[in-house]
Write a protein that holds these residues in place. Structure first.
Motif, PDB file in Angstrom:
ATOM      1  N   ASP A 142      30.048 -18.064  26.316  1.00 25.76           N
ATOM      2  CA  ASP A 142      29.271 -19.110  26.368  1.00 25.76           C
ATOM      3  C   ASP A 142      28.363 -19.274  24.873  1.00 25.76           C
ATOM      4  N   PHE A 143      28.401 -20.397  24.295  1.00 28.87           N
ATOM      5  CA  PHE A 143      27.898 -20.305  22.981  1.00 28.87           C
ATOM      6  C   PHE A 143      28.007 -22.048  22.569  1.00 28.87           C
ATOM      7  N   THR A 144      27.301 -22.098  21.485  1.00 29.97           N
ATOM      8  CA  THR A 144      27.241 -23.398  20.913  1.00 29.97           C
ATOM      9  C   THR A 144      27.638 -23.234  19.351  1.00 29.97           C
ATOM     10  N   GLY A 145      28.098 -24.369  18.722  1.00 29.21           N
ATOM     11  CA  GLY A 145      28.455 -24.149  17.663  1.00 29.21           C
ATOM     12  C   GLY A 145      30.160 -23.515  17.587  1.00 29.21           C
ATOM     13  N   GLY A 146      30.141 -22.721  16.444  1.00 30.00           N
ATOM     14  CA  GLY A 146      31.395 -22.057  16.469  1.00 30.00           C
ATOM     15  C   GLY A 146      32.584 -22.780  16.066  1.00 30.00           C
ATOM     16  N   GLN A 147      32.223 -23.884  14.884  1.00 36.94           N
ATOM     17  CA  GLN A 147      33.417 -24.671  14.479  1.00 36.94           C
ATOM     18  C   GLN A 147      34.113 -23.706  13.637  1.00 36.94           C
ATOM     19  N   LEU A 148      35.482 -24.137  13.462  1.00 39.04           N
ATOM     20  CA  LEU A 148      36.243 -23.545  12.343  1.00 39.04           C
ATOM     21  C   LEU A 148      36.547 -24.676  11.436  1.00 39.04           C
ATOM     22  N   ARG A 149      36.267 -24.572  10.281  1.00 35.86           N
ATOM     23  CA  ARG A 149      36.461 -25.498   9.336  1.00 35.86           C
ATOM     24  C   ARG A 149      37.650 -25.015   8.412  1.00 35.86           C
ATOM     25  N   TYR A 150      38.463 -25.867   8.016  1.00 37.56           N
ATOM     26  CA  TYR A 150      39.503 -25.804   6.973  1.00 37.56           C
ATOM     27  C   TYR A 150      39.635 -26.754   5.863  1.00 37.56           C
ATOM     28  N   TRP A 151      39.768 -26.598   4.631  1.00 40.76           N
ATOM     29  CA  TRP A 151      39.869 -27.489   3.551  1.00 40.76           C
ATOM     30  C   TRP A 151      41.187 -27.287   3.088  1.00 40.76           C
ATOM     31  N   PRO A 152      42.268 -28.203   3.505  1.00 36.51           N
ATOM     32  CA  PRO A 152      43.541 -28.189   3.124  1.00 36.51           C
ATOM     33  C   PRO A 152      43.520 -28.504   1.589  1.00 36.51           C
ATOM     34  N   ARG A 153      42.789 -29.420   0.846  1.00 39.33           N
ATOM     35  CA  ARG A 153      42.648 -29.304  -0.582  1.00 39.33           C
ATOM     36  C   ARG A 153      42.020 -28.427  -1.286  1.00 39.33           C
ATOM     37  N   ASP A 154      41.407 -27.352  -0.660  1.00 37.80           N
ATOM     38  CA  ASP A 154      40.853 -26.212  -1.478  1.00 37.80           C
ATOM     39  C   ASP A 154      41.749 -25.854  -2.758  1.00 37.80           C
ATOM     40  N   PRO A 155      41.294 -25.938  -3.863  1.00 36.57           N
ATOM     41  CA  PRO A 155      42.201 -25.314  -5.233  1.00 36.57           C
ATOM     42  C   PRO A 155      42.294 -24.015  -5.166  1.00 36.57           C
ATOM     43  N   GLY A 156      41.512 -23.228  -4.521  1.00 37.33           N
ATOM     44  CA  GLY A 156      41.596 -21.863  -4.614  1.00 37.33           C
ATOM     45  C   GLY A 156      40.258 -21.233  -5.679  1.00 37.33           C
TER      46      GLY A 156
ATOM     47  N   ARG B  36      40.280 -19.413  -8.248  1.00 41.19           N
ATOM     48  CA  ARG B  36      40.688 -19.519  -9.701  1.00 41.19           C
ATOM     49  C   ARG B  36      40.215 -20.919 -10.369  1.00 41.19           C
ATOM     50  N   LYS B  37      40.156 -21.816  -9.531  1.00 42.78           N
ATOM     51  CA  LYS B  37      39.672 -23.245 -10.234  1.00 42.78           C
ATOM     52  C   LYS B  37      38.366 -23.595  -9.525  1.00 42.78           C
ATOM     53  N   LEU B  38      38.061 -23.073  -8.355  1.00 42.78           N
ATOM     54  CA  LEU B  38      36.641 -23.187  -7.690  1.00 42.78           C
ATOM     55  C   LEU B  38      36.161 -21.976  -7.063  1.00 42.78           C
ATOM     56  N   LYS B  39      35.247 -21.155  -7.759  1.00 45.07           N
ATOM     57  CA  LYS B  39      34.777 -20.008  -7.323  1.00 45.07           C
ATOM     58  C   LYS B  39      33.903 -20.078  -6.179  1.00 45.07           C
ATOM     59  N   ASP B  40      32.946 -21.107  -6.077  1.00 47.68           N
ATOM     60  CA  ASP B  40      31.866 -21.199  -5.161  1.00 47.68           C
ATOM     61  C   ASP B  40      32.142 -22.055  -4.016  1.00 47.68           C
ATOM     62  N   VAL B  41      32.721 -21.621  -2.843  1.00 48.86           N
ATOM     63  CA  VAL B  41      33.152 -22.096  -1.678  1.00 48.86           C
ATOM     64  C   VAL B  41      31.967 -23.318  -1.201  1.00 48.86           C
ATOM     65  N   SER B  42      30.713 -22.902  -1.416  1.00 45.59           N
ATOM     66  CA  SER B  42      29.768 -23.990  -1.196  1.00 45.59           C
ATOM     67  C   SER B  42      30.061 -25.451  -1.667  1.00 45.59           C
ATOM     68  N   ALA B  43      30.830 -25.288  -2.792  1.00 45.74           N
ATOM     69  CA  ALA B  43      30.896 -26.352  -3.395  1.00 45.74           C
ATOM     70  C   ALA B  43      32.059 -27.606  -2.747  1.00 45.74           C
ATOM     71  N   LEU B  44      32.760 -26.923  -1.854  1.00 48.23           N
ATOM     72  CA  LEU B  44      33.793 -27.694  -0.917  1.00 48.23           C
ATOM     73  C   LEU B  44      32.885 -28.617  -0.225  1.00 48.23           C
ATOM     74  N   ARG B  45      33.621 -29.879  -0.328  1.00 50.83           N
ATOM     75  CA  ARG B  45      32.736 -31.044   0.633  1.00 50.83           C
ATOM     76  C   ARG B  45      33.872 -31.050   1.809  1.00 50.83           C
ATOM     77  N   GLU B  46      33.404 -31.899   2.926  1.00 51.10           N
ATOM     78  CA  GLU B  46      33.946 -32.119   3.928  1.00 51.10           C
ATOM     79  C   GLU B  46      35.242 -32.788   3.691  1.00 51.10           C
ATOM     80  N   THR B  47      35.495 -33.581   2.675  1.00 49.90           N
ATOM     81  CA  THR B  47      36.465 -34.329   2.481  1.00 49.90           C
ATOM     82  C   THR B  47      37.771 -33.794   1.627  1.00 49.90           C
ATOM     83  N   ASP B  48      37.212 -32.625   1.243  1.00 53.60           N
ATOM     84  CA  ASP B  48      38.231 -31.622   0.495  1.00 53.60           C
ATOM     85  C   ASP B  48      39.400 -31.122   1.294  1.00 53.60           C
TER      86      ASP B  48
END
Length: 90
Positions: A62-76, A78-90
């Motif tokens: 029993d919990f709330t939240g717990g969403q798993l997010r996935y960014w298929p266009r994450d460049p990795g 080497r190109k984007l060090k800070d994952v907090s910069a990923l947008r929901e549209t990435d």
């Protein structure tokens, strides 16, 4: 891993549960190399490291939240060090 060796029966139970509840969209010979068990765990946004293939998740409790997010266009990292910069549209 040490936990697997020390708790062999529990590991076998988890594998048996997966075999008995196999997702129909996955081929029966889909390999897996690890099982993670977490309790009261809230991870920050991150990239998994050393994944050798796709991941499969099953959440219980029993919990709330717990969403798993996935960014298929994450460049990795080497190109984007800070994952907090990923947008929901990435």
């Amino acid at each position: 891993a040490r936990a697997t060796r020390e708790h062999r029966a529990f590991t076998c139970l988890l594998v048996r549960w997966l075999e008995d509840n196999w997702p129909p969209e996955l081929p029966r010979d889909w390999p897996f190399t690890s099982i993670s068990v977490n309790c009261d765990y809230a991870a920050k946004r991150h990239r998994d490291r050393r994944n050798a293939g796709p991941s499969l998740w099953k959440c219980f409790g029993d919990f709330t939240g717990g969403q798993l997010r996935y960014w298929p266009r994450d460049p990795g990292p080497r190109k984007l060090k800070d994952v907090s910069a990923l947008r929901e549209t990435d």
